[in-house]
Design a protein around this motif. Structure first.
Motif, PDB file in Angstrom:
ATOM      1  N   LEU A  38       0.842  -1.201   0.000  1.00  0.00           N
ATOM      2  CA  LEU A  38       0.000   0.000   0.000  1.00  0.00           C
ATOM      3  C   LEU A  38       0.879   1.253   0.000  1.00  0.00           C
ATOM      4  O   LEU A  38       0.655   2.197  -0.754  1.00  0.00           O
ATOM      5  CB  LEU A  38      -0.904  -0.020   1.235  1.00  0.00           C
ATOM      6  N   PHE A  39       1.905   1.214   0.841  1.00  0.00           N
ATOM      7  CA  PHE A  39       2.816   2.357   0.925  1.00  0.00           C
ATOM      8  C   PHE A  39       3.472   2.639  -0.430  1.00  0.00           C
ATOM      9  O   PHE A  39       3.457   3.771  -0.920  1.00  0.00           O
ATOM     10  CB  PHE A  39       3.885   2.092   1.993  1.00  0.00           C
ATOM     11  N   PHE A  40       3.995   1.608  -1.067  1.00  0.00           N
ATOM     12  CA  PHE A  40       4.684   1.831  -2.332  1.00  0.00           C
ATOM     13  C   PHE A  40       3.721   2.120  -3.482  1.00  0.00           C
ATOM     14  O   PHE A  40       4.084   2.766  -4.455  1.00  0.00           O
ATOM     15  CB  PHE A  40       5.621   0.662  -2.656  1.00  0.00           C
ATOM     16  N   ALA A  41       2.479   1.651  -3.354  1.00  0.00           N
ATOM     17  CA  ALA A  41       1.487   2.005  -4.374  1.00  0.00           C
ATOM     18  C   ALA A  41       1.271   3.516  -4.359  1.00  0.00           C
ATOM     19  O   ALA A  41       1.224   4.160  -5.404  1.00  0.00           O
ATOM     20  CB  ALA A  41       0.171   1.270  -4.118  1.00  0.00           C
ATOM     21  N   PHE A  42       1.166   4.091  -3.150  1.00  0.00           N
ATOM     22  CA  PHE A  42       0.992   5.541  -3.052  1.00  0.00           C
ATOM     23  C   PHE A  42       2.240   6.271  -3.537  1.00  0.00           C
ATOM     24  O   PHE A  42       2.129   7.316  -4.177  1.00  0.00           O
ATOM     25  CB  PHE A  42       0.661   5.955  -1.614  1.00  0.00           C
ATOM     26  N   CYS A  43       3.409   5.712  -3.233  1.00  0.00           N
ATOM     27  CA  CYS A  43       4.645   6.328  -3.722  1.00  0.00           C
ATOM     28  C   CYS A  43       4.651   6.370  -5.244  1.00  0.00           C
ATOM     29  O   CYS A  43       5.007   7.377  -5.848  1.00  0.00           O
ATOM     30  CB  CYS A  43       5.869   5.550  -3.238  1.00  0.00           C
ATOM     31  N   ARG A  44       4.241   5.270  -5.860  1.00  0.00           N
ATOM     32  CA  ARG A  44       4.223   5.215  -7.319  1.00  0.00           C
ATOM     33  C   ARG A  44       3.239   6.204  -7.907  1.00  0.00           C
ATOM     34  O   ARG A  44       3.445   6.744  -8.980  1.00  0.00           O
ATOM     35  CB  ARG A  44       3.835   3.806  -7.792  1.00  0.00           C
ATOM     36  N   LEU A  45       2.129   6.417  -7.217  1.00  0.00           N
ATOM     37  CA  LEU A  45       1.098   7.326  -7.730  1.00  0.00           C
ATOM     38  C   LEU A  45       1.428   8.771  -7.387  1.00  0.00           C
ATOM     39  O   LEU A  45       0.794   9.689  -7.890  1.00  0.00           O
ATOM     40  CB  LEU A  45      -0.270   6.953  -7.140  1.00  0.00           C
ATOM     41  N   SER A  46       2.410   8.947  -6.521  1.00  0.00           N
ATOM     42  CA  SER A  46       2.709  10.292  -6.034  1.00  0.00           C
ATOM     43  C   SER A  46       3.331  11.159  -7.121  1.00  0.00           C
ATOM     44  O   SER A  46       3.990  10.678  -8.041  1.00  0.00           O
ATOM     45  CB  SER A  46       3.665  10.174  -4.838  1.00  0.00           C
ATOM     46  N   GLY A  47       3.097  12.454  -7.000  1.00  0.00           N
ATOM     47  CA  GLY A  47       3.701  13.388  -7.934  1.00  0.00           C
ATOM     48  C   GLY A  47       5.151  13.687  -7.567  1.00  0.00           C
ATOM     49  O   GLY A  47       5.892  14.270  -8.355  1.00  0.00           O
TER      50      GLY A  47
END
Lengths: 222, 241
Positions: A38-47
């Motif tokens: 979950l953490f890295f999914a948000f990192c990947r989606l992050s600007g």
């Protein structure tokens, strides 16, 4: 057949205990992997390019190297700093591994939720993270269950590799039993059946969960 | 209440809004009309900052909004929005859809939010659908729930982005009548629509946009009966047939 039964009986206590180890190993590693994912999914989606780059690097390394190499490297690498028992090291290695795949599963699921959901939530005054938590993630999670279940099944089988850093889980005890009784074929076969049983039980639970979570959406379409 | 001064917006090289000046007074119903691609939806979305303008000034309730400084989450609580494609939350039932923002954004007590949700459902005529999920509603019912959901935040103004364009023709009326009711109650509304009959009936001010520019503004009588611009009469003859 008689040999199989005999092997089944003589290994029963040991294999049952080891199977329980496997279940625990799988449970903790996948729980941790889900958080990592979950953490890295948000990192990947992050600007933010640093976060995004970090996630891409992590995913590339994990997907680009064999799990057994990761487990052994991590175990001996960590031993430089802290002495971990093989169970803890195994949980960490399996979690770091599955986390990369789960990150991609979550990213895909989050991106599959139409943009209008976020816009509608924001138009009501929700902050980005509130909208994410209340509106996007519950839908994304439901959508990710088939792929997540698949990954969990792989994770359960992958836990067998912890045998090679001195784990006491199912495959390790299969190897041990065969080394004692010199009857490799029937011993490994019986050992494999334990995995099959575990996965069938898990698949059944997964199907139940999927049905449960879809109840509303199904009942409304009727 | 809502005032735009020289608002412009680009998508890459394409300028979709060109120096838009617009004033929406309290209690007023402003209808934006124009061909697709004329910028009317973009203009509407700039008013609650779902899109950010590249230049110009936007005033809400008398204060200049600087999207980098002001709290957009607060502004959006005051300006409700209804979308063409409803965007109800599919994993929540009708009542929960309406209660969600009051409970989690305004921190209202669940009981209080529920009572209000019920009132709003009665208002849009859907009290019998409180416990069903959006998937089983018709388009018109979905849009009425969406209106109730926006109203639950007790906004000072409401934006409607083509609220009936995705509906089957026989369902348009039920949504428009809810909107008429709102207009009658004095809600400040900005509406993008292709329903010219509706525009003529409820609008205080009709704004005709073409290629990102406001061509003409006026009362419905003026715009529909005596448009002063050639482009306006062209457009109207096309849509009115």
């Amino acid at each position: 057949m008689i040999t199989l039964l005999e092997i089944f009986q003589t290994t029963f206590d040991e294999f049952m205990q080891a199977a329980w180890q496997t279940v625990q190993l799988t449970f903790w590693s996948l729980l941790l992997a889900t958080a990592i994912g979950l953490f890295f999914a948000f990192c990947r989606l992050s600007g933010n390019p640093v976060l995004k780059g970090m996630a891409l690097l992590y995913i590339a390394i994990i997907r680009g190297t064999p799990l057994i190499v990761q487990i052994v490297t991590l175990y001996f690498g960590l031993a430089e700093f802290v002495v971990l028992d093989s169970f803890t090291a195994g949980v960490i290695a399996l979690a770091v591994h599955a986390g990369a795949y789960i990150a991609e599963i979550f990213r895909g699921a989050i991106q599959s939720i139409e943009n209008g959901q976020m816009e509608a939530a924001r138009s009501l005054g929700m902050s980005y993270w509130l909208a994410m938590r209340r509106i996007i993630l519950p839908q994304a999670f439901r959508r990710s269950i088939p792929a997540l279940g698949n990954q969990f099944i792989i994770g359960l089988k992958d836990s067998s590799l912890v045998a090679y850093i001195g784990g006491t889980e199912l495959w390790a005890s299969g190897l041990g039993a065969a080394a004692d009784n010199f009857r490799q074929f029937p011993t490994y076969l019986v050992n494999g059946l334990y995995y099959l049983a575990l996965i069938l039980i898990f698949t059944f639970m997964l199907r139940w969960l999927e049905k449960r979570l879809n109840v509303e959406q199904r009942s409304v379409r009727a | 209440m809502i005032q735009l001064k020289a608002v412009s917006k680009w998508y890459g090289q394409l300028q979709v809004l060109k120096e838009i000046d617009l004033q929406v007074n309290e209690g007023e119903v402003v209808v934006l009309i124009g061909a697709s691609g004329s910028g009317k939806s973009t203009l509407l979305r700039c008013m609650n900052f779902l899109e950010q303008s590249d230049s110009g000034e936007i005033y809400l309730f008398g204060e200049k909004v600087d999207p980098k400084e002001s709290d957009l989450n607060w502004i959006r609580q005051e300006v409700g929005m209804v979308f063409q494609h409803f965007h109800l939350f599919p994993h929540k039932n009708v009542l929960e859809n309406i209660m969600e923002a009051p409970v989690y954004v305004k921190k209202k007590k669940k009981k209080e939010a529920k009572e209000m949700a019920w009132k709003l459902l009665c208002k849009v005529g859907l009290e019998d659908k409180a416990n069903v999920y959006p998937g089983s509603l018709s388009g018109g019912q979905k849009q009425r729930v969406a209106i109730a959901r926006a109203l639950a935040m007790e906004p000072k103004a409401m934006l409607f982005d083509e609220p009936t364009s995705a509906l089957d023709p026989e369902l348009v009326g039920e949504v428009l009548s809810v909107m008429k009711e709102l207009a009658k109650e004095g809600m400040t509304m900005v509406i993008v629509t292709h329903e010219m009959g509706f525009a003529r009936e409820v609008a205080d001010q009709v704004v005709f946009l073409d290629e990102g520019r406001i061509v003409e503004t006026g009362t419905p009588e003026k715009i529909f009966e005596h448009p002063s611009e050639e482009r306006t009469s062209q457009f109207l003859s096309q849509v009115l047939g």
